[in-house]
Structures are given as structure tokens and as C-alpha cells.
Design an enzyme around this catalytic site. Sequence first.
Site, PDB file in Angstrom:
ATOM      1  CD1 TRP A 192      50.806 103.120  25.454  1.00 50.28           C
ATOM      2  CD2 TRP A 192      48.852 103.923  26.183  1.00 50.28           C
ATOM      3  NE1 TRP A 192      50.941 104.475  25.674  1.00 50.28           N
ATOM      4  CE2 TRP A 192      49.774 104.984  26.114  1.00 50.28           C
ATOM      5  CE3 TRP A 192      47.550 104.184  26.621  1.00 50.28           C
ATOM      6  CZ2 TRP A 192      49.433 106.303  26.467  1.00 50.28           C
ATOM      7  CZ3 TRP A 192      47.214 105.495  26.964  1.00 50.28           C
ATOM      8  CH2 TRP A 192      48.148 106.526  26.892  1.00 50.28           C
TER       9      TRP A 192
ATOM     10  CG  ASP B 190      47.384 100.629  20.487  1.00 48.70           C
ATOM     11  OD1 ASP B 190      47.723 101.383  19.564  1.00 48.70           O
ATOM     12  OD2 ASP B 190      47.354 100.985  21.691  1.00 48.70           O
TER      13      ASP B 190
ATOM     14  CE  LYS C 273      50.720 108.838  21.350  1.00 48.88           C
ATOM     15  NZ  LYS C 273      50.329 107.621  22.027  1.00 48.88           N
TER      16      LYS C 273
END
Length: 359
Positions: A100, A170, A194
Site C-alpha cells: 500500500w 494511511d 477494513k
Amino acid sequence: MRVFNFSAGPAMLPQEVLEQAASEMLDYHGTGESVMEMSHRSPEFKAIIEQTEQDFRDLLDVPDNYRVLFMQGGGTQQFACVPLNLMKNHVADYILTGNWSKKAAAEAEKYGKVNIIASSADRNFTYIPDCSDLPVDDDADYVYICENNTIYGTKYHTLPDTKGKPLVADVSSCFMSEKHDVRKYGVLWGGVQKNVGPAGLAIVTIRSDLIREDLDPKVPTIMNYHTTAEKNSLYNTPPCYTIYMCGLVFQWLKRMGGLDEMHRRNEAKAKLLYDYLDQSRIFHPTAEKDSRSLMNVTFVTDSKEMDAKFVKEAADEGMINLKGHRSVGGVRASIYNAMPEEGVRKLVEFMDRFEKANR
Ligand SMILES: *Cc1c(COP(=O)(O)O)cnc(C)c1O
């Protein structure tokens, strides 16, 4: 029958929240309509989005000089929003700790110079690099991290020293799993699917002075933090139902005792699993001890065949989605807020039986 879903995302939601949503599905608070059908300009929805923001602020203790933005496009859109909104000098420092952060850095490279100032690629992203004395660029507009690495099962337990530059994080896969000290960040953003709600939304918490009015006019309006802030996240139709669901999750978190209590529960759940892994002879945890995630627990057996057998047999017992990410393989148990301790206990008991049968 409900299963224990160990998916990395979209992931489990609290049963209580799903039941409440079901009970309000056809008639939200006497309006005779569902939130799904409601105008985003209605007083009812206005109350929902305002309460959702307030509960989020209360839970995370968001200071007054930060704005909270509800944006579509999930996590991946933020990979572009961050450089488009924050690059003034067109230089940014990125720390690579997995897929990511790599994707975020690749996106930022479209808009400016990206320095990779630390990385854990040398040991396949199994740890968080030492970030106490980074070569931060004088011209860097910000320093970027992915705080919890969903795929590799690692997490920063100490935030980097950014030498005065704004930290952009993030937090998608550790969002609301514990208290973040918001003041330490310039921007803290997370995709909600999530740990917070259904897919379709990212929540961006940004220090007000970082919101710029003088953006390149080519920045798409829908990705402009200033426009979003000015319009209170209602520039266009937002994902109303997802915002409502996040609001129900925040109320659930408050009833539960808030983020410190959630953190305590998450630590207890992760400990059950890591303690078992640390003494197991056939399962091997992959993340280095001081970098372990409380949310995504990654491990392998000695062979791909055994990994697959384990994942299949666990699914037969009502524990689904334990397969590791397609890029790394192995096994991954995502144990977000909504995974009850009972689910983790059941998994550990099953692992123990599997170990005895396959040793
Ligand atoms: C899942 C995930 C993303 C990507 O989110 P999308 O909403 O699918 O774009 C980004 N960052 C992290 C840490 C993630 O876990």
C-alpha cells in the site's frame, strides 16, 4: 448461521450494528423511508452526517483545528488526493513498508519528486524500519507512511520523526482500533471497509492549515480537500448509507467504552493468537516481533499445500477468508474490532487440533 469472517476487508461488522440497521431499514426513525432512499439534503441526513462526525471526533479526540472530510473513492483515491492537495514544492518523502505504501508512492510520482527515505523491502516487508533519524528532504511537503500494513501484518509502534514536516498516514487497517494522537499527524486518513463500515468511503482528518485554496485548477473538484471542507463533505451526493453505517459503528464503539477499551480488547485477542503461534511447531508467524500488527496476523506453515489445507479445513468449520493476500500467500487472520474474542479462541483451538493431526 453467521461465520467468523477473517477477511482483510471488507470485513466483519458488529452484529448489534447490523441488527440495528436491519430494524431501521424500512422506516428510519418514523420517516417512513430508508436511509438508502433519503435525500442527502434532507434534515434527517444532515443530522446523521453531523452526528457521525461528532462521534468520530469524540472517539478520536480530534482537536478543533482539524477538519474531518468524508470522501468517496476508497483508499486508492487518497493515494492521488494526498499529493494533489499537499504538494506545493512538488517533493515528498515516502517510507515503504509494503504494497500500500508502494502504490501510494507510485501515484505521487505522477505529480512530483518522491524520495524513498526508508524501506523494509530488504527483508520482504516483515518489519518496520527505524525511523528515528530519517534523511528528510528540506523541500519535502510531507512524510508519508502506511501505519498498519494489512498484507504483511506489521505496524508502526513508534511514529517516524519527520523533522517538522507534516506526517501523512494511511490508517485504513488500524482505523479506530486504538487511539491515535491526532496532533502528531498532518493528515490521517483511512478507507472505512477494513474496520469501520461498509466499503465506499474514506475519512480524512486534516490539520486546517494544510487545506490549500491555491491548488492547480486541474485538480478534479471531487478530489479537492478545500472544496470538500467548504461544502461539509456535501459537494455532491456522498455515500449516504455508508456514512450512516459508520455512524452506527461509532455509537457502538462509544457504548463499548471508547477506543482505549477497544484497544485493550484488540490486544487481548492478538495475544491469544501470537502466544499460540510463538510456541507452535508447524505454524510460523512472519512479522518480526516488535513490528507486529494487532489487526492482521500473518503466518505460514512449512508448505503451500499445508497452508491451503489449513485454509480449507478452517472454512469448513465456519472460519472463512484466512488465505493470505495473493501477493504473499500463506495465512492471514484479520481480527478487527468486530471480530469477537470467541472467534479468535475458536481459531486457536482449531489450529491446535490441526497441528496435532498434521505434525
Ligand atoms: C485496503 C487498503 C487500501 C486500499 O483501499 P481501497 O479502498 O480498496 O482503495 C489502502 N491502504 C491500506 C492500508 C489498505 O489496507
